[in-house]
Every structure is written in structure tokens, then in C-alpha cells.
Design a protein around this motif. Structure first.
Motif, PDB file in Angstrom:
ATOM      1  N   ALA A 159      15.298   3.140  16.184  1.00 16.07           N
ATOM      2  CA  ALA A 159      14.990   3.715  14.876  1.00 16.07           C
ATOM      3  C   ALA A 159      15.077   2.673  13.766  1.00 16.07           C
ATOM      4  CB  ALA A 159      15.940   4.881  14.590  1.00 16.07           C
ATOM      5  N   ALA A 160      15.985   1.725  13.900  1.00 13.97           N
ATOM      6  CA  ALA A 160      16.161   0.702  12.869  1.00 13.97           C
ATOM      7  C   ALA A 160      14.900  -0.126  12.665  1.00 13.97           C
ATOM      8  CB  ALA A 160      17.336  -0.209  13.231  1.00 13.97           C
ATOM      9  N   ALA A 161      14.078  -0.249  13.713  1.00 15.86           N
ATOM     10  CA  ALA A 161      12.867  -1.071  13.612  1.00 15.86           C
ATOM     11  C   ALA A 161      11.884  -0.512  12.591  1.00 15.86           C
ATOM     12  CB  ALA A 161      12.196  -1.168  14.978  1.00 15.86           C
ATOM     13  N   PHE A 162      11.922   0.802  12.351  1.00 13.79           N
ATOM     14  CA  PHE A 162      10.954   1.421  11.450  1.00 13.79           C
ATOM     15  C   PHE A 162      11.250   1.122   9.979  1.00 13.79           C
ATOM     16  CE2 PHE A 162      10.537   3.777  15.360  1.00 13.79           C
ATOM     17  CZ  PHE A 162       9.164   3.925  15.486  1.00 13.79           C
ATOM     18  N   GLU A 163      12.413   0.541   9.721  1.00 18.02           N
ATOM     19  CA  GLU A 163      12.713   0.151   8.341  1.00 18.02           C
ATOM     20  C   GLU A 163      11.748  -0.926   7.850  1.00 18.02           C
ATOM     21  OE1 GLU A 163      16.781  -1.007   8.127  1.00 18.02           O
ATOM     22  OE2 GLU A 163      17.556   0.959   8.764  1.00 18.02           O
ATOM     23  N   GLU A 164      11.150  -1.652   8.785  1.00 18.54           N
ATOM     24  CA  GLU A 164      10.202  -2.705   8.429  1.00 18.54           C
ATOM     25  C   GLU A 164       8.752  -2.292   8.657  1.00 18.54           C
ATOM     26  OE1 GLU A 164      11.351  -6.070  10.711  1.00 18.54           O
ATOM     27  OE2 GLU A 164      13.294  -6.321   9.694  1.00 18.54           O
ATOM     28  N   MET A 165       8.525  -1.005   8.901  1.00 18.09           N
ATOM     29  CA  MET A 165       7.174  -0.544   9.209  1.00 18.09           C
ATOM     30  C   MET A 165       6.184  -0.839   8.081  1.00 18.09           C
ATOM     31  SD  MET A 165       5.974   3.265  10.425  1.00 18.09           S
ATOM     32  CE  MET A 165       4.222   3.669  10.514  1.00 18.09           C
ATOM     33  N   HIS A 166       6.682  -0.833   6.838  1.00 11.89           N
ATOM     34  CA  HIS A 166       5.782  -1.093   5.704  1.00 11.89           C
ATOM     35  C   HIS A 166       5.240  -2.520   5.720  1.00 11.89           C
ATOM     36  CE1 HIS A 166       9.746  -2.493   4.355  1.00 11.89           C
ATOM     37  NE2 HIS A 166       9.112  -3.304   3.545  1.00 11.89           N
ATOM     38  N   GLU A 167       5.868  -3.392   6.503  1.00 14.82           N
ATOM     39  CA  GLU A 167       5.399  -4.779   6.594  1.00 14.82           C
ATOM     40  C   GLU A 167       4.409  -4.983   7.743  1.00 14.82           C
ATOM     41  OE1 GLU A 167       8.834  -7.217   6.920  1.00 14.82           O
ATOM     42  OE2 GLU A 167       9.676  -6.611   4.983  1.00 14.82           O
ATOM     43  N   TRP A 168       4.253  -3.978   8.601  1.00 10.95           N
ATOM     44  CA  TRP A 168       3.338  -4.101   9.727  1.00 10.95           C
ATOM     45  C   TRP A 168       1.895  -4.007   9.249  1.00 10.95           C
ATOM     46  CZ3 TRP A 168       5.997   0.001  13.389  1.00 10.95           C
ATOM     47  CH2 TRP A 168       7.317  -0.405  13.642  1.00 10.95           C
ATOM     48  N   ASP A 169       1.013  -4.653   9.965  1.00 12.43           N
ATOM     49  CA  ASP A 169      -0.417  -4.605   9.659  1.00 12.43           C
ATOM     50  C   ASP A 169      -1.007  -3.364  10.323  1.00 12.43           C
ATOM     51  OD1 ASP A 169      -3.059  -5.020   9.117  1.00 12.43           O
ATOM     52  OD2 ASP A 169      -3.227  -6.933  10.166  1.00 12.43           O
ATOM     53  N   ILE A 170      -1.200  -2.300   9.521  1.00 15.14           N
ATOM     54  CA  ILE A 170      -1.648  -1.000  10.036  1.00 15.14           C
ATOM     55  C   ILE A 170      -2.896  -0.560   9.277  1.00 15.14           C
ATOM     56  CG2 ILE A 170      -1.058   1.438  10.338  1.00 15.14           C
ATOM     57  CD1 ILE A 170       1.882   0.583  10.466  1.00 15.14           C
ATOM     58  N   GLY A 171      -3.930  -0.176  10.020  1.00 17.34           N
ATOM     59  CA  GLY A 171      -5.151   0.304   9.389  1.00 17.34           C
ATOM     60  C   GLY A 171      -5.010   1.741   8.921  1.00 17.34           C
ATOM     61  N   PHE A 172      -4.969   2.678   9.858  1.00 15.37           N
ATOM     62  CA  PHE A 172      -4.785   4.097   9.569  1.00 15.37           C
ATOM     63  C   PHE A 172      -3.393   4.514  10.019  1.00 15.37           C
ATOM     64  CE2 PHE A 172      -9.305   3.441  10.326  1.00 15.37           C
ATOM     65  CZ  PHE A 172      -9.904   4.123   9.266  1.00 15.37           C
ATOM     66  N   GLY A 173      -2.793   5.454   9.306  1.00 17.24           N
ATOM     67  CA  GLY A 173      -1.488   5.922   9.753  1.00 17.24           C
ATOM     68  C   GLY A 173      -0.747   6.731   8.715  1.00 17.24           C
ATOM     69  N   GLU A 174       0.403   7.212   9.134  1.00 18.81           N
ATOM     70  CA  GLU A 174       1.278   7.979   8.249  1.00 18.81           C
ATOM     71  C   GLU A 174       2.661   8.025   8.890  1.00 18.81           C
ATOM     72  OE1 GLU A 174       1.565  12.456   6.315  1.00 18.81           O
ATOM     73  OE2 GLU A 174      -0.410  11.675   6.868  1.00 18.81           O
ATOM     74  N   ALA A 175       3.693   8.042   8.064  1.00 15.44           N
ATOM     75  CA  ALA A 175       5.060   8.053   8.580  1.00 15.44           C
ATOM     76  C   ALA A 175       5.960   8.838   7.626  1.00 15.44           C
ATOM     77  CB  ALA A 175       5.578   6.627   8.773  1.00 15.44           C
ATOM     78  N   PHE A 176       7.228   8.850   7.927  1.00  9.81           N
ATOM     79  CA  PHE A 176       8.219   9.520   7.093  1.00  9.81           C
ATOM     80  C   PHE A 176       9.555   8.811   7.298  1.00  9.81           C
ATOM     81  CE2 PHE A 176       7.557  11.803  11.090  1.00  9.81           C
ATOM     82  CZ  PHE A 176       8.814  11.768  11.663  1.00  9.81           C
TER      83      PHE A 176
END
Length: 290
Positions: A159-176
Motif C-alpha cells: 500500500a505504501a507504494a501508492f503514495e508515489e502514484m502521482h509520479e507514475w507515467d499514467i495515460g488513463f486512470g483514477e485512484a483514491f
């Protein structure tokens, strides 16, 4: 781009002086990425007398919510199919599209909190355990041939890995933000499925219009073992047919990990296992809507 709001308009376990159920409208802003501070998301709640349950009252309540927020959403999401006509009419009069969707995660957790902490303290409270939402099983559909993935793999991320999700190169997506989910700690293993396809961008773009709900492993005598994608209110897509013992074991492990992670999991789309970017990435949660 504008925000998305989640909407519920339904009766609550509260009786008025005439022994009629009190209704309530709830509106909350959808968190769209993992950095969202949940206490900053807009919320609006208003009880409605049973004698005024109609699209006119709902439209006026939604207009008041918009006025308080100081902005209008680009879309409403709602999960109660039986309220489709009333909600659609009220939103149409406001000029805002209303989308039936099971991706109402923030609303689900807010309803849980109100059921535990707010409604029991209201005069006329009557405990109720009967769910009001029932989804009939739908016929599973196959993905369009033009965008079917070539390979796929089950993976796990802490779960801790998702703290950096905003830095990933993502085309389409959504998170919370995972902080809004009970039982999730930084060490929690969040399972997911990665689909690899040379047509990753069209596949991710197509998925982005589906109102993705959750992934589920299904094993029935009629359809066989399948990994399915639930979307919208009642749509079901076959992502993969599982035909050998290894993939069956992996799918079962995925489901077990999903349950341990409070239903949280993810779906990703990449062009190849070597790709460093994602054509699509969605954080999902399987929830039992009330």
C-alpha cells in the motif's frame, strides 16, 4: 476538467411523526487520485420529508449543494438503479449528466459512517439490515477483438507504494487515497492485474469510459473459470479464461489477497512487460453497496 460528485437519494432508517421513512440526499466529491485529502472533499447532506420525494425537491437540493460548493461538478455518479428516473431528471434540469456507477467508493464509506454514528442518534431511528440494492447477474461479454490484451499477469504492491502514484507515467486512470479504507496499513499487500497489449492506449481509453467497478474471479459450472471486470451498474467483461492449474491458483490467490486488503486492488494496462509507463491504471475496491 472539473470534479465528479457521488450522489445518493433514498430513505433512511428513521421514521417521522407519521411513521413514514425520512429520506435523505447525500452528495460527496469523488477523490480522483491517491494524494487527495479526504477532509477537503466537498460533502452535502439534507433530510427530505417523505411527502416531498420528487425530482423537483432533489433538483433544488442539488442546486443548493452547488451553491455551497461554489462550483458544479462535471458529472454525478449514483448506484441505486431504482432511483434512475428521478435522479436523471433532476440532473438533466441542472444540465449535468448523471451516470449509473458502482464506483461510488467515497459515498459508500460515508454512508457506513452515517449508519454507525449519525442515524442511530436521530429521533425515530429504526435499525434496518435489509439491503436496498440488488444487482441481477448479467451475461458476461467479451472484450472487443481490436483491443484484447495479449498477455496478463497478477502482481502485488505494498500500500505504501501508492503514495508515489502521482509520479507514475499514467495515460488513463483514477485512484483514491488508501487512508480512507479501514484496515489498510502501509504494509498491506494490494493485489492487481496487469494487461499487456500492443494496443495498450486504445484498450485503456476504452476502459476509461466504462465506470470501472472491480475485478472478480468467477468459477462456475456453466462459464468455467474466468477473471472478469465489473463496470457500470451491471456490466461484466471477460478479461481472461483460466484453463490451467497455475493460473487458477494465481486467481484464487488474487481473490484471497483482495479480501485481506478490504477489497482494494488495481487494474493496469501496459504495452509490454518492459514498459516503464502505464497506458491505464485504476485503483479499485469491491464494495457491498447498502
Amino acid at each position: 476538467m472539473g470534479s465528479i460528485w457521488e450522489l445518493d437519494f433514498y430513505s433512511r432508517p428513521i421514521l417521522d411523526e407519521n411513521q413514514k421513512k425520512v429520506w435523505e440526499v447525500l452528495v460527496c466529491e469523488s477523490p480522483l487520485d491517491t494524494r487527495t485529502q479526504t477532509d477537503s472533499l466537498f460533502r452535502y447532506a439534507q433530510f427530505c420529508p417523505s411527502t416531498q420525494v420528487n425530482s423537483t425537491w432533489l433538483r433544488m437540493a442539488l442546486q443548493e449543494a452547488i451553491t455551497k460548493a461554489g462550483k458544479a461538478p462535471r458529472q454525478f455518479r449514483f448506484f441505486r438503479r431504482q432511483m434512475n428516473n428521478m435522479i436523471a431528471k433532476a440532473c438533466e434540469e441542472l444540465g449535468i449528466p448523471a451516470q449509473p456507477s458502482r464506483r461510488t467508493i467515497a459515498l459508500f464509506h460515508w454512508l457506513q459512517q452515517r449508519t454507525e454514528e449519525v442515524y442511530p442518534n436521530q429521533p425515530g431511528y429504526q435499525p434496518s439490515t435489509n439491503p436496498s440494492v440488488h444487482y441481477e447477474p448479467s451475461i458476461s461479454q467479451r472484450l472487443p477483438d481490436a483491443i484484447t490484451g495479449q498477455q496478463w499477469a497478477f502482481v502485488n504492491l505494498e500500500a505504501a507504494a501508492f503514495e508515489e502514484m502521482h509520479e507514475w507515467d499514467i495515460g488513463f486512470g483514477e485512484a483514491f487515497p488508501l487512508q480512507m479504507i479501514r484496515g489498510i496499513v502501509p504494509e498491506t499487500k494490494v493485489p492487481g492485474l496487469v494487461i499487456f497489449s500492443p494496443r495498450a492506449v486504445p484498450l485503456a481509453g476504452w476502459m476509461s469510459g466504462l465506470e470501472l467497478a472491480f475485478l472478480q474471479f468467477n468459477n462456475s459450472s456453466s462459464g468455467g473459470a474466468r477473471l472478469c471486470l465489473e463496470s457500470g451498474i451491471n456490466d461484466n467483461w471477460i478479461l481472461a479464461s483460466l484453463k490451467n492449474q497455475q493460473t487458477l491458483a494465481e486467481a484464487k490467490a488474487f481473490e484471497e489477497a483482495k479480501q485481506k486488503a478490504s477489497g482494494v486492488h488495481f487494474l493496469a494496462v501496459q504495452s509490454s512487460p518492459e514498459a516503464e509507463s502505464f497506458a491505464g491504471f485504476w485503483l479499485l475496491q469491491e464494495i457491498n453497496l447498502p
